[in-house]
Design a protein around this motif. Sequence first.
Motif, PDB file in Angstrom:
ATOM      1  N   ALA A  83       0.836  -1.207   0.000  1.00 58.75           N
ATOM      2  CA  ALA A  83       0.000   0.000   0.000  1.00 58.75           C
ATOM      3  C   ALA A  83       0.871   1.259   0.000  1.00 58.75           C
ATOM      4  O   ALA A  83       0.524   2.262  -0.620  1.00 58.75           O
ATOM      5  N   MET A  84       1.990   1.187   0.689  1.00 54.72           N
ATOM      6  CA  MET A  84       2.911   2.336   0.699  1.00 54.72           C
ATOM      7  C   MET A  84       3.396   2.618  -0.722  1.00 54.72           C
ATOM      8  O   MET A  84       3.387   3.764  -1.182  1.00 54.72           O
ATOM      9  N   GLU A  85       3.796   1.567  -1.402  1.00 54.63           N
ATOM     10  CA  GLU A  85       4.294   1.754  -2.772  1.00 54.63           C
ATOM     11  C   GLU A  85       3.199   2.299  -3.675  1.00 54.63           C
ATOM     12  O   GLU A  85       3.425   3.213  -4.464  1.00 54.63           O
ATOM     13  N   ARG A  86       2.001   1.753  -3.503  1.00 59.26           N
ATOM     14  CA  ARG A  86       0.880   2.212  -4.318  1.00 59.26           C
ATOM     15  C   ARG A  86       0.579   3.686  -4.061  1.00 59.26           C
ATOM     16  O   ARG A  86       0.118   4.408  -4.940  1.00 59.26           O
ATOM     17  N   ALA A  87       0.864   4.131  -2.838  1.00 61.40           N
ATOM     18  CA  ALA A  87       0.607   5.535  -2.482  1.00 61.40           C
ATOM     19  C   ALA A  87       1.751   6.455  -2.930  1.00 61.40           C
ATOM     20  O   ALA A  87       1.754   7.642  -2.621  1.00 61.40           O
ATOM     21  N   GLY A  88       2.715   5.897  -3.625  1.00 62.18           N
ATOM     22  CA  GLY A  88       3.814   6.722  -4.148  1.00 62.18           C
ATOM     23  C   GLY A  88       4.937   6.928  -3.144  1.00 62.18           C
ATOM     24  O   GLY A  88       5.768   7.823  -3.307  1.00 62.18           O
ATOM     25  N   ILE A  89       4.951   6.107  -2.107  1.00 65.32           N
ATOM     26  CA  ILE A  89       6.004   6.241  -1.086  1.00 65.32           C
ATOM     27  C   ILE A  89       7.201   5.387  -1.504  1.00 65.32           C
ATOM     28  O   ILE A  89       7.039   4.212  -1.844  1.00 65.32           O
ATOM     29  N   ARG A  90       8.363   6.008  -1.499  1.00 62.37           N
ATOM     30  CA  ARG A  90       9.581   5.294  -1.865  1.00 62.37           C
ATOM     31  C   ARG A  90      10.098   4.580  -0.620  1.00 62.37           C
ATOM     32  O   ARG A  90      10.388   5.225   0.394  1.00 62.37           O
ATOM     33  N   ILE A  91      10.207   3.259  -0.688  1.00 61.96           N
ATOM     34  CA  ILE A  91      10.642   2.506   0.491  1.00 61.96           C
ATOM     35  C   ILE A  91      12.173   2.445   0.520  1.00 61.96           C
ATOM     36  O   ILE A  91      12.807   2.033  -0.455  1.00 61.96           O
ATOM     37  N   LEU A  92      12.740   2.922   1.622  1.00 61.66           N
ATOM     38  CA  LEU A  92      14.206   2.936   1.758  1.00 61.66           C
ATOM     39  C   LEU A  92      14.703   1.703   2.505  1.00 61.66           C
ATOM     40  O   LEU A  92      15.852   1.303   2.327  1.00 61.66           O
ATOM     41  N   ALA A  93      13.877   1.146   3.383  1.00 61.25           N
ATOM     42  CA  ALA A  93      14.337   0.004   4.189  1.00 61.25           C
ATOM     43  C   ALA A  93      13.172  -0.929   4.482  1.00 61.25           C
ATOM     44  O   ALA A  93      12.062  -0.479   4.771  1.00 61.25           O
TER      45      ALA A  93
END
Length: 438
Positions: free
Chosen positions: A268-278
């Motif tokens: 869901a984070m990725e879908r919301a445009g959040i770049r995952i760093l870790a």
Amino acid sequence: MIERGDYRQVRDALLAVVKPVETEYAALEQAAGRVLAQDVIAQEDIPAFARSPYDGYAFRAEDVAEAAADNPVTLRIIDYIPAGEMPHTKILPGTAAHLMTGAPVPEGANAVLPFERTVFSKETVTIREPAAPGSNVILPGEDVRRGSVVAHRGSRIDAGLAGTLAGQGVFCPEVFRVPCVGVISTGAELLEEGEELSPGRPGRIYDSNRYSLQAACSQAGCRSVFLGTGKDDPGRICALLQEAVRTCDAVLVSGGVSVGDFDCTPAAMERAGIRILARGVALKPGMAGAYGTGSRKIKYGGLRDAGKPGICSKTPCREEKDGRCTIPVFGLSGNPAACMTGFYAIALPVLRRRMGLTDVLPPLVRVRLGRNYTKKRPTERLLRGRIDPGAVIQDMDIFEKQGNQVLSSLAGANAFAILPPDTVLSATDEAEAFLIDF
Ligand code: AMP
Ligand code: MG
């Protein structure tokens, strides 16, 4: 992307990209606890003039060089100087001025004696001891030198700093806006306030993370807003995350970051445009986690009221160049204690950076453990406990329950002892610990 990294590495990766929020002006009487966004340079010496620390008499030290109990020196009083008034005359040999605490020491005088150590009448003062030149005279600039930095950008306004700012006539300092942290819960099992726990709803639990996280935000000096529960619905969690990035300065979401069938927070984070760093952290409790950043436009206030308290102009943080700001998003473990270790180890320093504080990392102290800890695990572990800040070597009371679902042992904890991988520790062993409240 960092996978299963050391918590310091995850924290530092976020600190490398997160900047303070915008600034505004606050009335000094309402600015306690706020973070100063300007250096304050002293415009004047404090004190601005030579000043008396006592109610007493000012005179020439030379006149009393030989004074003693059996050789009293009597001086004629030629001036009377209350605090806030200027001397009326210069002190000449054989004369003295009667002056009050805080009054300027008159020209010609270079020593002061408190009245208790003299014998005096309206006309004369008798002195029975020698006084060194300069004794009991507060020199100009003794407290603060003109041109020196009296307050640094990035420091929190405490009692001492508030007074120092007032002393410089800064009654409306530039401060960082108080960041607002968006809080989101996930998990279909969660109940909210007002809903019945049982018997009709076996397996359901109250949402506690939301309250722990919001309390931790206020303690840190941030505002927070609870945006809702995303259940285990990726679309709903994504929508809440998007709202959070659009309206808040940092985002805390708990639960669904592990590898269970319903764990959909990272997706869901990725879908919301959040770049995952870790993803994942080599830390217990708090192994599950997804940490990343979103981005939104900086909101500017009007410039018309620049310098006035309250609303005032919001100026973009000097570090942000392109009109956008980076919003840290912390996907924390759902287990309540793991959620909070993730908060303190990784999120809190990053929130402190967002608040504008210069010192963002918790102070580390050496502690002596008050309990054996014999569970040997390949992962670094944080043990909740309590130290006595007054002790020279800190004895740390390691709390008994350390499971990642056990939140009760975080209550009253003020430190985490750091248990390195593959080690056991016995009572009286020393370890390193970091403070929670700093
Ligand atoms: P999860 O990370 O979603 O697999 O959750 C791990 C455990 O934490 C489960 O037992 C959840 O029920 C519990 N949990 C998740 N979110 C919360 C919450 N907001 N408050 C209390 N417990 C929670
Ligand atoms: Mg869950």
